[in-house]
Design a protein around this motif. Structure first.
Motif, PDB file in Angstrom:
ATOM      1  N   UNK A 132       0.820  -1.223   0.000  1.00  0.00           N
ATOM      2  CA  UNK A 132       0.000   0.000   0.000  1.00  0.00           C
ATOM      3  C   UNK A 132       0.856   1.277   0.000  1.00  0.00           C
ATOM      4  N   UNK A 133       2.141   1.125   0.269  1.00  0.00           N
ATOM      5  CA  UNK A 133       3.027   2.288   0.276  1.00  0.00           C
ATOM      6  C   UNK A 133       3.632   2.554  -1.103  1.00  0.00           C
ATOM      7  N   UNK A 134       3.394   1.647  -2.045  1.00  0.00           N
ATOM      8  CA  UNK A 134       4.023   1.783  -3.364  1.00  0.00           C
ATOM      9  C   UNK A 134       3.342   2.849  -4.224  1.00  0.00           C
ATOM     10  N   UNK A 135       4.112   3.420  -5.143  1.00  0.00           N
ATOM     11  CA  UNK A 135       3.558   4.368  -6.115  1.00  0.00           C
ATOM     12  C   UNK A 135       2.501   3.683  -6.971  1.00  0.00           C
ATOM     13  N   UNK A 136       2.786   2.433  -7.328  1.00  0.00           N
ATOM     14  CA  UNK A 136       1.864   1.668  -8.185  1.00  0.00           C
ATOM     15  C   UNK A 136       0.480   1.570  -7.549  1.00  0.00           C
ATOM     16  N   UNK A 137       0.429   1.377  -6.221  1.00  0.00           N
ATOM     17  CA  UNK A 137      -0.878   1.298  -5.550  1.00  0.00           C
ATOM     18  C   UNK A 137      -1.553   2.665  -5.536  1.00  0.00           C
ATOM     19  N   UNK A 138      -0.761   3.695  -5.194  1.00  0.00           N
ATOM     20  CA  UNK A 138      -1.331   5.053  -5.102  1.00  0.00           C
ATOM     21  C   UNK A 138      -1.889   5.525  -6.448  1.00  0.00           C
ATOM     22  N   UNK A 139      -1.312   5.006  -7.535  1.00  0.00           N
ATOM     23  CA  UNK A 139      -1.791   5.375  -8.872  1.00  0.00           C
ATOM     24  C   UNK A 139      -2.937   4.484  -9.345  1.00  0.00           C
ATOM     25  N   UNK A 140      -3.361   3.540  -8.501  1.00  0.00           N
ATOM     26  CA  UNK A 140      -4.504   2.683  -8.847  1.00  0.00           C
ATOM     27  C   UNK A 140      -4.182   1.598  -9.860  1.00  0.00           C
ATOM     28  N   UNK A 141      -2.938   1.135  -9.882  1.00  0.00           N
ATOM     29  CA  UNK A 141      -2.560   0.112 -10.862  1.00  0.00           C
ATOM     30  C   UNK A 141      -2.936  -1.303 -10.426  1.00  0.00           C
ATOM     31  N   UNK A 142      -3.266  -1.474  -9.145  1.00  0.00           N
ATOM     32  CA  UNK A 142      -3.673  -2.801  -8.656  1.00  0.00           C
ATOM     33  C   UNK A 142      -4.508  -2.690  -7.397  1.00  0.00           C
ATOM     34  N   UNK A 143      -5.197  -3.781  -7.084  1.00  0.00           N
ATOM     35  CA  UNK A 143      -5.905  -3.951  -5.810  1.00  0.00           C
ATOM     36  C   UNK A 143      -5.390  -5.246  -5.184  1.00  0.00           C
ATOM     37  N   UNK A 144      -5.485  -5.351  -3.869  1.00  0.00           N
ATOM     38  CA  UNK A 144      -5.168  -6.620  -3.202  1.00  0.00           C
ATOM     39  C   UNK A 144      -6.449  -7.444  -3.195  1.00  0.00           C
ATOM     40  N   UNK A 145      -6.400  -8.620  -3.814  1.00  0.00           N
ATOM     41  CA  UNK A 145      -7.596  -9.465  -3.931  1.00  0.00           C
ATOM     42  C   UNK A 145      -7.168 -10.917  -4.135  1.00  0.00           C
ATOM     43  N   UNK A 146      -7.653 -11.811  -3.286  1.00  0.00           N
ATOM     44  CA  UNK A 146      -7.234 -13.209  -3.382  1.00  0.00           C
ATOM     45  C   UNK A 146      -7.557 -13.800  -4.759  1.00  0.00           C
TER      46      UNK A 146
END
Length: 401
Positions: free
Chosen positions: A195-209
């Motif tokens: 959640x601290x990554x730039x990729x997450x902040x830019x909406x490039x992925x979600x955490x999902x099983x």
């Protein structure tokens, strides 16, 4: 491994909140990790994993410690001593661990291996229900459900590709592997705070099983359709639907909890998902408004969550048999009511994160008996033991044209 006093105390404090104050383990761990900014990645990992481990094996450790289910501070330290001894960790000479009977702990552990309730650390009622519904399969499912959950990402195809995201995360020192047969899934090689990554902040992925990522494609959505996600919550599957529909058409995300839909709005903005409209469910009027209007309806039904115990080990101790009876009734009512939103020739998916037939295929059979205008096109059971991921069930139901 050398035990550090401040880290052990943090674990004891977390367990006190989970066991005695009945707080949720994930929230407690999040809160605990913020207590000391000096803690590094290894310290944080110790606190999180030890707390979850002790919650997972609560019944077994409690029985070995002889603490009789009373979680006083002294008894929490006794439980911790059991955990450390069984992990082969030498206990420091702190007053809390004086007189710890390490040999007796190991002997008691061996003795309890013949009783599944203690060996797999589950309540009596859950063991009885699981065995009654799944027979010998229950044993192998429990073994997998007591393992630590892997961290799986879902690539947001509205913004990037799996390969691109892998390279971006590698640049942030996060290694991932592709998950076979699940096109947008990446598995972390080592647990990290993504959640601290730039990729997450830019909406490039979600955490999902990985198992959860099977549900949205099962609904067979097409760009331009009108899709209703009836139990959207904070929107993991809603966002997946938006990406599958390429932002074209309309997704109406409904839930009885407005605060969850508020979280979904934030996530949708970050992910660049523009075709989602949120609607809180305020009684049957909210459902009747969409009678016969939806091309697709997703019912990600409330359930026991027995399929996701590896992710939420504390729910073993929060659930009870009465809740299971109530939730089955709720599932039947939801299926009955929400099916009215499907238009002729439309499709509906009923899904749960349970592995119990009474919440899954039995619910679908009962529904079809009373709704002859629907037929079962296909269903899928995801076994934790067979997949290594969460336990899930999904049924695709088609309405006559």
């Amino acid at each position: 491994m050398r035990l550090h006093r401040n880290l052990v105390f943090a674990v004891i404090q977390a367990l006190d909140l989970i066991y005695n104050e009945k707080e949720y383990a994930d929230k407690v761990v999040q809160k605990t990790l913020k207590l000391d900014k000096r803690w590094g990645a290894r310290d944080r990992k110790f606190i999180a994993e030890t707390t979850y481990d002790m919650v997972r094996w609560k019944r077994l450790y409690n029985e070995i410690a002889g603490s009789k289910g009373h979680y006083t501070r002294d008894n929490l330290f006794k439980n911790f001593a059991v955990w450390a001894t069984l992990k082969g960790i030498t206990l420091p000479d702190w007053k809390y661990f004086e007189g710890t009977p390490t040999r007796r702990i190991k002997g008691k552990f061996d003795e309890l291996q013949s009783d599944r309730k203690f060996r797999e650390s589950i309540p009596d009622w859950m063991d009885e229900v699981g065995y009654a519904e799944l027979g010998k399969k229950w044993d192998e499912e429990l073994v997998e459900l007591n393992k630590q959950a892997r961290v799986i990402l879902r690539v947001n195809s509205l913004k990037t590709t799996r390969k691109e995201l892998q390279n971006l995360l590698r640049a942030e020192e996060i290694e991932t592997e592709e998950v076979a047969n699940i096109p947008h899934a990446l598995m972390l090689v080592e647990r990290k705070n993504v959640f601290l990554t730039d990729a997450f902040k830019k909406g490039l992925f979600e955490v999902q099983d990985a198992s959860s990522q099977l549900v949205a494609p099962f609904l067979d959505v097409k760009p331009g359709q009108k899709v209703i996600d009836t139990c959207a919550g904070a929107g993991g599957k809603t966002l997946h639907l938006a990406s599958l529909m390429e932002n074209k058409g309309q997704i109406i995300a409904m839930d009885i909890y407005a605060h969850k839909l508020a979280e979904l709005k934030k996530r949708a903005k970050r992910d660049g998902a523009h075709n989602i409209e949120t609607r809180p469910i305020e009684g049957t009027k909210s459902i009747k408004k969409f009678k016969g209007k939806a091309d697709r309806v997703l019912i990600d039904a409330p359930c026991s969550g027995i399929g996701v115990l590896k992710r939420n080990p504390d729910s073993k101790w929060k659930l009870n048999a009465d809740f299971l009876d109530r939730i089955r009734k709720t599932q039947a009512e939801i299926l009955d009511q929400y099916a009215s939103m499907v238009k002729p020739g439309g499709k509906m998916v009923y899904a749960t994160c349970s592995i119990l037939p009474s919440e899954n295929e039995n619910q679908v059979k009962a529904f079809l008996k009373n709704h002859t205008d629907f037929r079962l096109a296909k269903d899928k059971k995801v076994s934790p033991a067979a997949s290594g991921f969460d336990g899930f069930y999904m049924a695709l139901l088609e309405k006559n044209a």
